[in-house]
Scaffold this active site. Structure first.
Site, PDB file in Angstrom:
ATOM      1  CD  GLN A   1      -2.941   1.046   2.356  1.00 37.76           C
ATOM      2  OE1 GLN A   1      -2.846   0.185   3.236  1.00 37.76           O
ATOM      3  NE2 GLN A   1      -3.927   1.931   2.321  1.00 37.76           N
TER       4      GLN A   1
ATOM      5  CG  HIS B   1      -6.543   2.345  -3.207  1.00 39.43           C
ATOM      6  ND1 HIS B   1      -5.920   2.886  -2.099  1.00 39.43           N
ATOM      7  CD2 HIS B   1      -5.589   1.626  -3.854  1.00 39.43           C
ATOM      8  CE1 HIS B   1      -4.664   2.504  -2.079  1.00 39.43           C
ATOM      9  NE2 HIS B   1      -4.430   1.730  -3.133  1.00 39.43           N
TER      10      HIS B   1
HETATM   11  P1  AMP Z   1      -1.428   1.077  -3.664  1.00 40.62           P
HETATM   12  O1  AMP Z   1       0.012   0.865  -3.997  1.00 40.62           O
HETATM   13  O2  AMP Z   1      -2.258  -0.184  -3.537  1.00 40.62           O
HETATM   14  O3  AMP Z   1      -1.596   1.994  -2.451  1.00 40.62           O
HETATM   15  O4  AMP Z   1      -2.065   1.817  -4.909  1.00 40.62           O
HETATM   16  C1  AMP Z   1      -1.967   3.194  -5.124  1.00 40.62           C
HETATM   17  C2  AMP Z   1      -2.219   3.398  -6.581  1.00 40.62           C
HETATM   18  O5  AMP Z   1      -2.505   4.763  -6.784  1.00 40.62           O
HETATM   19  C3  AMP Z   1      -1.037   3.042  -7.480  1.00 40.62           C
HETATM   20  O6  AMP Z   1      -1.416   2.032  -8.405  1.00 40.62           O
HETATM   21  C4  AMP Z   1      -0.702   4.372  -8.150  1.00 40.62           C
HETATM   22  O7  AMP Z   1      -0.293   4.208  -9.496  1.00 40.62           O
HETATM   23  C5  AMP Z   1      -2.002   5.132  -8.034  1.00 40.62           C
HETATM   24  N1  AMP Z   1      -1.888   6.586  -8.050  1.00 40.62           N
HETATM   25  C6  AMP Z   1      -0.991   7.350  -7.372  1.00 40.62           C
HETATM   26  N2  AMP Z   1      -1.221   8.648  -7.602  1.00 40.62           N
HETATM   27  C7  AMP Z   1      -2.273   8.712  -8.453  1.00 40.62           C
HETATM   28  C8  AMP Z   1      -2.980   9.779  -9.080  1.00 40.62           C
HETATM   29  N3  AMP Z   1      -2.649  11.074  -8.876  1.00 40.62           N
HETATM   30  N4  AMP Z   1      -4.004   9.476  -9.904  1.00 40.62           N
HETATM   31  C9  AMP Z   1      -4.340   8.194 -10.123  1.00 40.62           C
HETATM   32  N5  AMP Z   1      -3.738   7.142  -9.554  1.00 40.62           N
HETATM   33  C10 AMP Z   1      -2.704   7.391  -8.729  1.00 40.62           C
END
Ligand code: AMP
Ligand code: ZN
Length: 123
Positions: A93, A99
């Site tokens: 995470q 999410h």
């Molecule tokens: P996690 O690593 O499970 O916390 O997932 C976070 C996700 O958010 C990752 O897949 C990132 O690529 C995505 N993410 C980070 N910043 C943004 C943003 N500004 N818009 C869309 N997705 C994002």
């Protein structure tokens, strides 16, 4: 609150929003790992799965149902897709507002990690 996804919810940071209702929104991941890779997030700020309360059960179920609806809309509900909640460091995470990842449009690998056998079989 200094939360990236709350900022997306408040439209302080732009995102490609593909679904919205009174409880959740879904938007495309900025670093897609599949032809479709979006995130379903609750409007309520919940940092990790560990903070989910009894009263959030319907909300979390709704997130899953919205992911399935998007899969249907995108046309890969029958071929299949992957949904993932990452929790804390070992879960990978990076954004601390829960999410649900929805990945689809190609076959997914499984398992995500396979530990190498470190012990030689001697007997
Ligand atoms: P996690 O690593 O499970 O916390 O997932 C976070 C996700 O958010 C990752 O897949 C990132 O690529 C995505 N993410 C980070 N910043 C943004 C943003 N500004 N818009 C869309 N997705 C994002
Ligand atoms: Zn938040």
């Amino acid at each position: 609150m200094d939360c990236l996804f709350c900022k997306i919810l408040n439209k302080e940071i732009p995102a490609q929003i593909i679904y919205e209702d009174e409880k959740v929104i879904a938007f495309n991941d900025i670093n897609p790992q599949a032809p479709t890779h979006c995130l379903v997030i609750p409007r309520k700020h919940i940092a990790t799965l560990n903070q989910i309360e009894d009263t959030d059960q319907e909300l979390v179920g709704h997130m899953v149902q919205v992911a399935a609806k998007i899969a249907d809309q995108q046309g890969f509900d029958q071929t299949g897709y992957r949904t993932v909640f990452n929790c804390n460091e070992h879960g990978g995470q990076t954004v601390y507002h829960i999410h649900l990842h929805l990945l689809g449009g190609k076959p997914m690998g499984w398992p995500p990690y396979q530990e190498k056998l470190k012990t030689a079989v001697t007997q």
